[in-house]
Design an enzyme around this catalytic site. Sequence first.
Site, PDB file in Angstrom:
ATOM      1  N   CYS A  95      40.431  51.436  32.313  1.00 37.46           N
ATOM      2  CA  CYS A  95      39.591  49.738  32.463  1.00 37.46           C
ATOM      3  C   CYS A  95      38.085  49.893  33.405  1.00 37.46           C
ATOM      4  CB  CYS A  95      40.277  49.131  32.833  1.00 37.46           C
ATOM      5  SG  CYS A  95      40.498  48.494  34.128  1.00 37.46           S
ATOM      6  N   HIS A 151      40.501  44.901  37.819  1.00 37.67           N
ATOM      7  CA  HIS A 151      40.399  45.103  36.283  1.00 37.67           C
ATOM      8  C   HIS A 151      39.105  45.032  35.935  1.00 37.67           C
ATOM      9  CE1 HIS A 151      42.184  45.582  31.982  1.00 37.67           C
ATOM     10  NE2 HIS A 151      41.221  44.053  31.791  1.00 37.67           N
TER      11      HIS A 151
END
Length: 145
Positions: free
Chosen positions: A112, A23
């Site tokens: 992301c 992430h």
Amino acid sequence: MADGRGHPQPGDLIEIDRKVYQHWVLYVGDGYVIHVTDDEGAPSFLGSSSSVSAAMAKVKKQLLKEVAGNHKWRVNNKYDRFCTPRPVEEIIRRAERWVDMEVPYGLLTNNCEHFVTMLRYKVGVSQQVLKALTVAAGALLLLLL
């Protein structure tokens, strides 16, 4: 903080290790990051079933320690070798404008990592997508042989 490497500076990209993906968040200072999440605040890359199927995600500003949890993280401005980052003040100003907005989300084109690299470099890039596509293409080729 969970096993953080480096001392993040405003404008830095931070990669957080998850079980099957990374992430990516943008450090904006004072312990805060800006990142793309689902409505519950989970990272929007296989973070929840809704983030996989949803076409929209939310941009949030949260503490790095909350987003990282017990996962390892590191400052990773790896694309600096190929792209010139925007000035830090511009990166932060642009990032702050996105907070609380909904943005298009897609695993392959708007995840992301794409979001934070767009803020830092003017172009969205996701090396983890490229790696996944390469592995998938290799597996397909093996099946065809």
